[in-house]
Structure formats: structure tokens, C-alpha cells
Design an enzyme around this catalytic site. Structure first.
Site: not given
Ligand code: PAF
Length: 281
Positions: A33-34, A37, A186
Site C-alpha cells: 500500500l502507498h 491506496h 507499487s
């Protein structure tokens, strides 16, 4: 926050939540997750009373030569992020839970998958539509949130939900970018220093394209040509496509006044990056 791995357990949980009359917001992800997200989770929290995130690297949307095996994974870190962001439930099924022995059903969304990534990654959207449809049936959300970075994916999912009469609102959320404009992804993790620098050409090209379209002087084929040349100034990069399409239908536009999407895809080394921007409408 709960973490659940089985479909039967998640269905029970969802039933309880629904019985309490709560609205469910759903954010499907492949993990790692970044900020992109996290912005979807934030949107879900703002508009729904109960938020479910799925973390599942879906094998059916990767081609045989693609990066399924090496796709970045870090479940512990993802769970911490979800906890921090106030997610209520994280669904982390194994592949055999989603695709048990004898699994044979796949969804084919036609026409709008014949262009862009659909043309370059045969079978990709068949896998995406299938897994998302399964998730929507399992989680039964009121609203599901998708990033606009995967713009064609968003259009495909909206089409599927409308065509299959699923009573779910699909919300697209804006692209989140690094300070230099690179869209968060990602896959950015794969880039070395030189590749990472070169990757900014995608956003740069989109900005140039947006200006050329707004200037309303050149034809669409001329603008596309000019953008391809601009991207080609970074020789490290291999262009996959540079397209300008109607943003709703993904068909070639008849005029610059339509709502347009400029969509780009390029490979830098082994890493495939995509980006887009929407103009007008
Ligand atoms: O956008 C993604 O991460 C994936 O395509 C999705 C929607 C989670 C389906 O596997």
C-alpha cells in the site's frame, strides 16, 4: 481491526454489519500500500460507516511473462497501514480460496478492453473483472473505490457493474503523485535511480499533451506524434502506447471538445508504468 482469510468468515461478518444497517465501503488492492491506496481508504471512511480492504495479488490478471511472482508484497506493513487508517476489516485470501480446484468462470468485458492496456496485456482485464466481481459478491459493498491511475480499469469496472445490474456505486479517486509528478504505484519500487529520474517524462508528457489540447491548434494525430517524440527523448524508455481517446467510451474522439483521456504506457527496463490525465468534458 479484523483480518479475515476465508470467504465464509467474511460473509458472516458482512451479514452482521448489514443487519446493523451500516453502509460498507470497499477498497480492493493488491497490497504494498502507498499514498494512492490510502487516499481511497480515506474516501471510503468519509462516505461509509464500515470499511473493508482486500489485499490479494490476483494471478489471473498477470500474463505468463509478467511480474506475478516478483510483485512486491509486505502484508505486515500493509496491515499496520490499514490499522492506522482506521480500516475495519482486511480480507487477505489465499489463491486457493479465490480460485479453488475446478474454478472455471471468467468475465469478458468487450470492446473497451480492445485498446490501451487491454490490447497490450491480453487477458489482463478478464482477470481484473473476474476477481473484482468475486470480491463485490463476497463483500457486498454499497460503494467501491478505485484509483484513476488505472483509468481503463475504472471504466471496465463501471461498465461491468452497470451491465450486470450490480447495485454498487463505483467511485474513481484522483491520481496521487510524487513531488516530481510521478504517479504513485507499487511498481515504482522496481526502478533504480536512473530509471526513477527518467520516469518523470510520463507526467511531463501528459502536461505537454494537456497544453496542446487546450491550445486547440493541432489535430489529435499531430498531438500524439508530438507526445511520442517527447517521450522518446528519454532513450532508456520503451513506449508501449500514447493514446488520446474519448474518456467515457475509450473510442477515438471526433473533436478536441469531447471529454478526453491522454493515456501513456512505457517500459523502463523491466518495469511497465502507466499514467493518464483527463481533459474537458
Ligand atoms: O488495481 C488493482 O490493484 C487491481 O487490479 C485490483 C482492482 C485490486 C484487482 O486485482
Amino acid at each position: 481491526m479484523k483480518e479475515i482469510k476465508t470467504i465464509s468468515a467474511i460473509k458472516e461478518e458482512v451479514k452482521e454489519i448489514k443487519d446493523k444497517g451500516k453502509t460498507i465501503g470497499f477498497v480492493p488492492t493488491m497490497g504494498f500500500l502507498h499514498e494512492g491506496h490510502r487516499s481511497l481508504i480515506k474516501k471510503a471512511k468519509e462516505s461509509c460507516e464500515y470499511v473493508v480492504v482486500s489485499i490479494f495479488v490476483n494471478p489471473t490478471q498477470f500474463g505468463p511473462q509478467e511480474d506475478y511472482e516478483i510483485y512486491p508484497r509486505d502484508l505486515d506493513r500493509d496491515l499496520k497501514i490499514c490499522e492506522e487508517d482506521g480500516v475495519d476489516l482486511v480480507f487477505t485470501p489465499l489463491v486457493k480460496e479465490m480460485y479453488p480446484k475446478g474454478y472455471n468462470t471468467f468475465l469478458n468485458i468487450e470492446k473497451i478492453t480492445d485498446v490501451l492496456c487491454g490490447a497490450k496485456r491480453p487477458g489482463h482485464f478478464r482477470g481484473v473483472a473476474t476477481v473484482v466481481a468475486k470480491f463485490l459478491n463476497i463483500v457486498k459493498p454499497n460503494v467501491a473505490f478505485f484509483g484513476e491511475k488505472d483509468y481503463q480499469q475504472l471504466i471496465v469496472i463501471k461498465r461491468m457493474v452497470e451491465d450486470l445490474n450490480m447495485d454498487i456505486d463505483i467511485i474513481g479517486c484522483p491520481i496521487i503523485r510524487e513531488d516530481d509528478g510521478l504517479a504513485k504505484s507499487s511498481r515504482n519500487k522496481y526502478l533504480d535511480e536512473e530509471q526513477r529520474k527518467a520516469a518523470t517524462i510520463l507526467y511531463d508528457t501528459l502536461q505537454k499533451g494537456e497544453k496542446l489540447i487546450r491550445d486547440n491548434i493541432y489535430s489529435i494525430p499531430d498531438i500524439k506524434e508530438s507526445l511520442k517524440k517527447h517521450m522518446a527523448t528519454k532513450s532508456i524508455l520503451e513506449i508501449d502506447y500514447v493514446e488520446i481517446l474519448n474518456a467515457n467510451t475509450l473510442e477515438p474522439p471526433k473533436s478536441l471538445d469531447e471529454k478526453l483521456v491522454i493515456a501513456l504506457a512505457a517500459k523502463i527496463g523491466e518495469t511497465r508504468l502507466i499514467d493518464n490525465c483527463i481533459i474537458g468534458g
